[in-house]
Design an enzyme around this catalytic site. Structure first.
Site, short mmCIF file in Angstrom:
data_model
loop_
_atom_site.label_atom_id
_atom_site.label_comp_id
_atom_site.label_asym_id
_atom_site.label_seq_id
_atom_site.Cartn_x
_atom_site.Cartn_y
_atom_site.Cartn_z
N GLU A 248 -4.25 -6.24 -2.68
CA GLU A 248 -5.48 -6.79 -2.23
C GLU A 248 -5.21 -6.81 -0.66
OE1 GLU A 248 -8.29 -7.17 -3.49
OE2 GLU A 248 -7.81 -7.30 -5.55
N CYS A 282 -10.31 -12.25 3.81
CA CYS A 282 -10.32 -10.79 4.08
C CYS A 282 -11.61 -10.25 4.04
CB CYS A 282 -9.37 -10.27 2.88
SG CYS A 282 -9.76 -10.84 1.09
P1 NAD Z 1 2.12 -11.04 7.37
O1 NAD Z 1 1.76 -9.66 7.36
O2 NAD Z 1 3.44 -11.26 8.07
O3 NAD Z 1 1.93 -11.88 6.27
C1 NAD Z 1 0.84 -11.77 5.32
C2 NAD Z 1 1.37 -12.53 4.04
O4 NAD Z 1 2.45 -11.58 3.54
C3 NAD Z 1 2.11 -13.92 4.22
O5 NAD Z 1 1.56 -14.59 3.05
C4 NAD Z 1 3.54 -13.64 4.09
O6 NAD Z 1 4.27 -14.63 3.65
C5 NAD Z 1 3.52 -12.45 3.21
N1 NAD Z 1 4.52 -11.53 3.50
C6 NAD Z 1 5.02 -11.09 4.99
N2 NAD Z 1 6.30 -10.23 4.83
C7 NAD Z 1 6.16 -9.97 3.46
C8 NAD Z 1 7.12 -9.39 2.71
N3 NAD Z 1 8.13 -8.47 3.10
N4 NAD Z 1 7.20 -9.47 1.07
C9 NAD Z 1 6.23 -10.19 0.80
N5 NAD Z 1 5.09 -11.07 1.19
C10 NAD Z 1 5.10 -10.84 2.60
O7 NAD Z 1 1.16 -11.85 8.64
P2 NAD Z 1 0.50 -13.08 8.79
O8 NAD Z 1 0.94 -13.33 10.07
O9 NAD Z 1 0.90 -14.13 7.76
O10 NAD Z 1 -0.90 -12.85 8.60
C11 NAD Z 1 -1.55 -11.68 9.48
C12 NAD Z 1 -2.34 -10.80 8.84
O11 NAD Z 1 -2.33 -10.57 7.44
C13 NAD Z 1 -3.70 -11.08 9.04
O12 NAD Z 1 -4.22 -10.58 10.36
C14 NAD Z 1 -4.33 -10.49 8.00
O13 NAD Z 1 -4.69 -9.25 8.41
C15 NAD Z 1 -3.57 -10.40 6.74
N6 NAD Z 1 -3.72 -11.29 5.67
C16 NAD Z 1 -4.61 -10.75 4.83
C17 NAD Z 1 -5.02 -11.49 3.59
C18 NAD Z 1 -5.76 -11.29 2.59
O14 NAD Z 1 -6.22 -12.07 1.94
N7 NAD Z 1 -5.84 -9.87 2.50
C19 NAD Z 1 -4.21 -12.83 3.71
C20 NAD Z 1 -3.50 -13.17 4.86
C21 NAD Z 1 -3.16 -12.37 5.85
#
Ligand code: NAD
Length: 479
Positions: A248, A282
């Site tokens: 997702e 999202c």
């Molecule tokens: P990010 O991409 O670093 O993290 C997104 C999520 O993934 C966080 O919960 C983080 O803990 C987790 N994560 C990060 N690296 C991981 C890894 N290697 N393995 C497992 N989990 C990991 O970015 P962020 O700064 O937290 O959020 C930025 C972007 O993430 C937002 O701009 C948005 O596009 C996206 N996002 C999407 C959703 C969604 O519901 N689809 C939710 C949160 C963030």
């Protein structure tokens, strides 16, 4: 200071090497608690527990699984408002939104508890005499699930609900920014009497945890909600072990506003939908394409409504929009505004950080943002919307689909023909007409293109954790 613990094999525990991380209140930037940092040893314990838990849970009858899940639902209901307060403290959304999210989490879990008894197989027609063929559904195995910070209860609840209903065990890694809400969901299952090892909770270093868990032969399925970039990385890891995955990922939702709706009420409804969770959703409506005849009225009403939003601490009942969840989102908003203005977009309102402690950002409306601007190319994931006018149906469809994402898409119109035509034209996993509701317990939610694949919710949300096994049974001979 309170410590949010790991939950492994039915026990709450600190990190085996004593490490912790800070949990921050985004409304004040104060450290409110510590989180236990799972070491490799802790992860190995969680894996062993999940394997043991799987063997125990798969042999519990679906009716008993359902009963236990409903017991956990009742526990969650009794703690709903307490958990909502924890959510507001660690994530920032308003208390009303947090309580609403708890309601959705509970409804989803309740629906999945009922669905647990419906993992039907199929009897297939015989091709050869005495060859009986049927297909049975079985739980896929231990699951590794990763949930983000924007919906600290709803997303863990969906993953736990699907896995447990199917008879799988699960290791959940919630976001390190919102682990305390996830811990309360887990606690409800613990208190309802879930056998040890069926549900485990770990957090620490996201990349190390996901790599360790996904590479383990014990894990048979992964489920991730988060950014497209991280999702792609996890898919590479999953591919090495040929593991099933539900992804997702991000979205960049278009809203097409046709000229047969009332522009002022449409604008009010749109702002209310956009400010939900400060736009960190999202499926948040983000790119507004408004038909020529009502463009000016819609735009002006949208900006007026946006300016009137009361932004503040989510604990204050008069607050309509809380802060962003972390400092990264504030920096991202600022960079998107600067880039859009450099590319000659017009700023209609907002555009800057609010000068007070906490990650507050103004509700920002931009007009005529070019397609190559950061704000159009990347998911804004914040209180930011673009508005532009359109005239031609084919052109607006092309513009709406002009993004790598394909999660949710919206249209506002009184015409059934327009609604039908645009529903078919949108490249999206979910379309909402004349409203902004994109998910209910019974409806599958999932994306296309870079927004991912697989579903959560609906019967598809159960199927995601089941395998189909064909059984060919040659009958031995005459009776
Ligand atoms: P990010 O991409 O670093 O993290 C997104 C999520 O993934 C966080 O919960 C983080 O803990 C987790 N994560 C990060 N690296 C991981 C890894 N290697 N393995 C497992 N989990 C990991 O970015 P962020 O700064 O937290 O959020 C930025 C972007 O993430 C937002 O701009 C948005 O596009 C996206 N996002 C999407 C959703 C969604 O519901 N689809 C939710 C949160 C963030």
């Amino acid at each position: 200071m309170r410590e949010s613990l790991l939950y492994i094999d039915g026990q709450w525990t600190g990190s085996s090497d004593g490490q912790t991380f800070d949990i921050v209140n985004p409304s004040t930037e104060e450290v409110i608690a510590k989180g236990a940092w799972a070491s490799k040893k802790d992860l190995d314990s969680a894996l062993a527990a999940a394997l043991k838990g799987f063997h125990a849970w798969r042999s519990v009858s679906p009716y008993d699984r359902s009963r236990l899940m409903r017991k956990a639902v009742a526990v969650l209901e009794s703690r709903r408002e307490d958990i909502a307060r924890i959510m507001t403290l660690e994530q920032g959304k308003t208390l009303a939104e947090a309580s609403g999210e708890m309601g959705v989490c509970i409804a989803n879990l309740e629906w999945m508890a009922e669905e647990a008894t419906r993992g039907y197989g199929r009897v297939l027609p015989e091709r050869t005499a005495n060859l009986r063929q049927h297909m049975i559904k079985q739980p896929i195995g231990p699951v590794a699930a990763f949930s983000p910070w924007n919906f600290p209860a709803q997303t863990p609840g969906r993953k736990i609900g699907g896995a447990l209903a199917a008879g799988c065990s699960i290791i959940l890694k919630p976001s390190e920014e919102t682990p305390m809400t996830a811990a309360e969901i887990v606690r409800a299952f613990h208190d309802a009497g879930l056998p040890p090892g069926v549900l485990n909770l770990v957090h620490g270093h996201p990349a190390e945890i996901s790599e360790h868990l996904i590479k383990s032969p014990i894990i048979r399925k992964i489920s991730f909600t988060g950014s497209t970039a991280v999702g792609k990385g996890l898919l590479h890891l999953a591919a090495d072990g040929v593991k099933r995955a539900t992804m997702e990922l991000g979205g960049h939702s278009p809203v097409v506003v046709f000229d047969d709706v009332d522009p002022v009420s449409a604008a009010k409804q749109a702002v209310a939908a956009k400010m939900r969770n400060a736009g960190q959703v999202c499926t948040s409506p983000t790119r507004f394409y408004v038909q020529d005849g009502i463009y000016k009225e819609f735009r002006d009403a949208f900006v007026e409504e946006a300016r009137a939003i009361r932004i503040g601490d989510g604990m204050d009942p008069s607050t309509q929009m809380g802060p962003l969840a972390n400092a990264r989102r504030v920096a991202a908003m600022q960079a998107m505004v600067e880039d859009a203005l450099d590319r000659h977009a017009k700023l209609l309102c907002g555009g800057k950080r609010i000068d007070r402690p906490g990650y507050y950002f103004e509700f920002t409306v931009l007009e005529d943002v070019p397609r190559n601007a950061k704000m159009k190319a990347e998911e804004p994931f914040g209180p930011m919307a673009s508005i532009e006018r359109f005239n031609d149906f084919e052109q607006v469809c092309r513009n709406a689909n002009d993004t790598p994402y394909g999660l949710a898409a919206y249209a506002l119109t009184d015409s059934a023909s327009r609604a039908a035509a645009i529903s078919e034209a949108f490249e999206a996993g979910v379309v909402a007409i004349n409203n902004y509701s994109v998910s209910t317990p019974a409806s599958p939610l999932g994306g296309v293109k870079d927004s991912g694949y697989g579903f959560e919710g609906g019967m598809e949300g159960l199927d995601a954790y089941l395998i189909s096994k064909s059984v060919m049974h040659k009958l031995a001979g005459p009776l």
